[in-house]
Write an enzyme that holds these catalytic residues in place. Structure first.
Site, PDB file in Angstrom:
ATOM      1  N   PRO A  11       0.790  -1.230   0.000  1.00  0.00           N
ATOM      2  CA  PRO A  11       0.000   0.000   0.000  1.00  0.00           C
ATOM      3  C   PRO A  11       0.826   1.285   0.000  1.00  0.00           C
ATOM      4  O   PRO A  11       1.850   1.374   0.666  1.00  0.00           O
ATOM      5  CB  PRO A  11      -0.822  -0.110   1.287  1.00  0.00           C
ATOM      6  CG  PRO A  11      -0.128  -1.123   2.117  1.00  0.00           C
ATOM      7  CD  PRO A  11       0.528  -2.071   1.169  1.00  0.00           C
ATOM      8  N   ASN A  12       0.313   2.225  -0.762  1.00  0.00           N
ATOM      9  CA  ASN A  12       0.823   3.600  -0.876  1.00  0.00           C
ATOM     10  C   ASN A  12       2.114   3.724  -1.675  1.00  0.00           C
ATOM     11  O   ASN A  12       2.567   4.836  -1.939  1.00  0.00           O
ATOM     12  CB  ASN A  12       1.003   4.254   0.514  1.00  0.00           C
ATOM     13  CG  ASN A  12      -0.321   4.413   1.210  1.00  0.00           C
ATOM     14  OD1 ASN A  12      -1.261   4.960   0.634  1.00  0.00           O
ATOM     15  ND2 ASN A  12      -0.432   3.901   2.425  1.00  0.00           N
ATOM     16  N   ARG A  19       4.772  12.433  -3.026  1.00  0.00           N
ATOM     17  CA  ARG A  19       4.743  12.971  -1.666  1.00  0.00           C
ATOM     18  C   ARG A  19       5.960  12.443  -0.911  1.00  0.00           C
ATOM     19  O   ARG A  19       6.525  11.428  -1.269  1.00  0.00           O
ATOM     20  CB  ARG A  19       3.495  12.482  -0.906  1.00  0.00           C
ATOM     21  CG  ARG A  19       2.166  12.845  -1.520  1.00  0.00           C
ATOM     22  CD  ARG A  19       1.643  14.166  -0.981  1.00  0.00           C
ATOM     23  NE  ARG A  19       0.259  14.388  -1.404  1.00  0.00           N
ATOM     24  CZ  ARG A  19      -0.117  14.753  -2.614  1.00  0.00           C
ATOM     25  NH1 ARG A  19       0.794  14.915  -3.565  1.00  0.00           N
ATOM     26  NH2 ARG A  19      -1.387  14.949  -2.916  1.00  0.00           N
ATOM     27  N   TYR A  24      11.447   9.104   1.077  1.00  0.00           N
ATOM     28  CA  TYR A  24      11.486   8.026   0.077  1.00  0.00           C
ATOM     29  C   TYR A  24      12.202   8.414  -1.223  1.00  0.00           C
ATOM     30  O   TYR A  24      12.332   7.581  -2.120  1.00  0.00           O
ATOM     31  CB  TYR A  24      10.062   7.563  -0.231  1.00  0.00           C
ATOM     32  CG  TYR A  24       9.331   7.027   0.987  1.00  0.00           C
ATOM     33  CD1 TYR A  24       9.793   5.896   1.638  1.00  0.00           C
ATOM     34  CD2 TYR A  24       8.199   7.659   1.496  1.00  0.00           C
ATOM     35  CE1 TYR A  24       9.151   5.404   2.761  1.00  0.00           C
ATOM     36  CE2 TYR A  24       7.546   7.171   2.611  1.00  0.00           C
ATOM     37  CZ  TYR A  24       8.029   6.048   3.244  1.00  0.00           C
ATOM     38  OH  TYR A  24       7.394   5.559   4.359  1.00  0.00           O
ATOM     39  N   ASN A  75       8.170  -5.514  -1.017  1.00  0.00           N
ATOM     40  CA  ASN A  75       8.049  -4.353  -0.134  1.00  0.00           C
ATOM     41  C   ASN A  75       6.576  -4.282   0.233  1.00  0.00           C
ATOM     42  O   ASN A  75       5.749  -3.805  -0.559  1.00  0.00           O
ATOM     43  CB  ASN A  75       8.499  -3.070  -0.834  1.00  0.00           C
ATOM     44  CG  ASN A  75       8.462  -1.873   0.114  1.00  0.00           C
ATOM     45  OD1 ASN A  75       7.894  -1.958   1.209  1.00  0.00           O
ATOM     46  ND2 ASN A  75       9.057  -0.774  -0.307  1.00  0.00           N
ATOM     47  N   ALA A  78       3.122  -0.714   4.656  1.00  0.00           N
ATOM     48  CA  ALA A  78       2.689  -0.745   6.053  1.00  0.00           C
ATOM     49  C   ALA A  78       2.193  -2.124   6.491  1.00  0.00           C
ATOM     50  O   ALA A  78       2.190  -2.429   7.698  1.00  0.00           O
ATOM     51  CB  ALA A  78       1.598   0.304   6.274  1.00  0.00           C
ATOM     52  N   GLU A  99      12.700  -9.551   1.769  1.00  0.00           N
ATOM     53  CA  GLU A  99      11.956  -8.349   2.176  1.00  0.00           C
ATOM     54  C   GLU A  99      12.762  -7.102   1.816  1.00  0.00           C
ATOM     55  O   GLU A  99      13.978  -7.065   2.027  1.00  0.00           O
ATOM     56  CB  GLU A  99      11.731  -8.417   3.696  1.00  0.00           C
ATOM     57  CG  GLU A  99      10.996  -7.229   4.265  1.00  0.00           C
ATOM     58  CD  GLU A  99      10.714  -7.386   5.760  1.00  0.00           C
ATOM     59  OE1 GLU A  99      10.996  -8.472   6.329  1.00  0.00           O
ATOM     60  OE2 GLU A  99      10.215  -6.413   6.353  1.00  0.00           O
ATOM     61  N   HIS A 101      12.852  -2.699   1.864  1.00  0.00           N
ATOM     62  CA  HIS A 101      12.316  -1.382   2.240  1.00  0.00           C
ATOM     63  C   HIS A 101      13.226  -0.293   1.704  1.00  0.00           C
ATOM     64  O   HIS A 101      14.460  -0.417   1.740  1.00  0.00           O
ATOM     65  CB  HIS A 101      12.194  -1.243   3.762  1.00  0.00           C
ATOM     66  CG  HIS A 101      11.253  -2.228   4.344  1.00  0.00           C
ATOM     67  ND1 HIS A 101       9.897  -2.134   4.187  1.00  0.00           N
ATOM     68  CD2 HIS A 101      11.479  -3.371   5.022  1.00  0.00           C
ATOM     69  CE1 HIS A 101       9.321  -3.169   4.760  1.00  0.00           C
ATOM     70  NE2 HIS A 101      10.252  -3.939   5.278  1.00  0.00           N
ATOM     71  N   ARG A 108      13.374   4.721  12.207  1.00  0.00           N
ATOM     72  CA  ARG A 108      12.148   5.519  12.138  1.00  0.00           C
ATOM     73  C   ARG A 108      11.291   5.282  13.394  1.00  0.00           C
ATOM     74  O   ARG A 108      11.809   4.895  14.437  1.00  0.00           O
ATOM     75  CB  ARG A 108      11.406   5.181  10.839  1.00  0.00           C
ATOM     76  CG  ARG A 108      12.261   5.490   9.587  1.00  0.00           C
ATOM     77  CD  ARG A 108      11.489   5.289   8.319  1.00  0.00           C
ATOM     78  NE  ARG A 108      10.339   6.178   8.244  1.00  0.00           N
ATOM     79  CZ  ARG A 108       9.355   6.056   7.356  1.00  0.00           C
ATOM     80  NH1 ARG A 108       9.404   5.070   6.456  1.00  0.00           N
ATOM     81  NH2 ARG A 108       8.344   6.892   7.336  1.00  0.00           N
TER      82      ARG A 108
HETATM   83  O1  CA2 Z   1      10.598   2.112   3.505  1.00  0.00           O
HETATM   84  C1  CA2 Z   1       9.766   1.416   2.929  1.00  0.00           C
HETATM   85  O2  CA2 Z   1       9.942   0.920   1.815  1.00  0.00           O
HETATM   86  C2  CA2 Z   1       8.382   1.183   3.582  1.00  0.00           C
HETATM   87  O3  CA2 Z   1       7.986  -0.154   3.292  1.00  0.00           O
HETATM   88  C3  CA2 Z   1       7.446   2.207   2.950  1.00  0.00           C
HETATM   89  C4  CA2 Z   1       6.043   2.176   3.548  1.00  0.00           C
HETATM   90  C5  CA2 Z   1       6.105   2.263   5.079  1.00  0.00           C
HETATM   91  O4  CA2 Z   1       4.788   2.098   5.613  1.00  0.00           O
HETATM   92  C6  CA2 Z   1       7.032   1.213   5.676  1.00  0.00           C
HETATM   93  O5  CA2 Z   1       7.089   1.410   7.088  1.00  0.00           O
HETATM   94  C7  CA2 Z   1       8.434   1.334   5.100  1.00  0.00           C
HETATM   95  C8  CA2 Z   1       5.229   3.348   2.996  1.00  0.00           C
HETATM   96  C9  CA2 Z   1       4.976   3.241   1.512  1.00  0.00           C
HETATM   97  C10 CA2 Z   1       5.018   4.556   0.787  1.00  0.00           C
HETATM   98  O6  CA2 Z   1       4.248   5.540   1.418  1.00  0.00           O
HETATM   99  C11 CA2 Z   1       4.189   6.801   0.883  1.00  0.00           C
HETATM  100  C12 CA2 Z   1       3.402   7.700   1.571  1.00  0.00           C
HETATM  101  C13 CA2 Z   1       3.288   8.994   1.119  1.00  0.00           C
HETATM  102  C14 CA2 Z   1       3.960   9.387  -0.036  1.00  0.00           C
HETATM  103  C15 CA2 Z   1       4.738   8.491  -0.730  1.00  0.00           C
HETATM  104  C16 CA2 Z   1       4.859   7.180  -0.274  1.00  0.00           C
END
Ligand code: CA2
Length: 145
Positions: A11-12, A19, A24, A75, A78, A99, A101, A108
């Site tokens: 997700p996301n 964003r 990221y 990946n 969340a 896995e 990330h 974090r």
């Molecule tokens: O660091 C990573 O790759 C994560 O898997 C990214 C996830 C986060 O929940 C994990 O803890 C670590 C988040 C995905 C991307 O989220 C975004 C949110 C807003 C803008 C762009 C990406």
């Protein structure tokens, strides 16, 4: 034996580059997909790159990978921190799963320090930005040859 690696994204991750560039980076998921496919070609691997915001679809894709792929880089976004279903699906398939990330989840918030899926995987690569995906492909090359 298949030379296909599934690269699964949760997700996301479709929001990358739009964003939170401070955490990221500025690359989009499409940029990362192109880099994975190019690195895969250099390694003799065919990369099947997918993203979903839905936990059950990620479970379905892990099951599909057990029939069609030599290994998986995931990946889970969340869902990393919450999903017993993904943990069980990874344990249920007989191919190596790495896995991935982008960020260093251990540097974090506390709630990101725990990965529910890590004990079911071969290992975790985190904190190297989009390069984490490429490092995972190298690991999977070694694990699957
Ligand atoms: O660091 C990573 O790759 C994560 O898997 C990214 C996830 C986060 O929940 C994990 O803890 C670590 C988040 C995905 C991307 O989220 C975004 C949110 C807003 C803008 C762009 C990406």
């Amino acid at each position: 034996m298949s030379n296909t690696i599934f690269v699964l994204n949760g997700p996301n991750l479709n929001m990358l580059g739009k964003r939170e560039p401070g955490i990221y980076g500025g690359k989009t998921l499409a940029d990362i997909e192109a880099e994975c496919k190019a690195a895969g070609a250099d390694l003799g691997l065919s990369v099947d790159f997918r993203q979903s915001n839905h936990e059950g679809l990620l479970v379905d894709w892990l099951h599909e990978a057990s029939d069609k792929a030599a290994g998986v880089a995931i990946n889970a976004g969340a869902y990393t921190h919450t999903s017993v279903a993904l943990h069980d699906a990874i344990r249920a398939i007989g191919i190596p799963v790495v896995e991935v990330h982008i960020s260093n989840i251990h540097a974090r918030e506390q709630f990101r320090h725990k990965s529910m899926i890590a004990p079911a995987t071969k290992g975790m690569i985190c904190g190297f930005g989009p390069q984490s995906y490429i490092l995972a492909l190298h690991a999977l090359k070694t694990l699957t040859q």
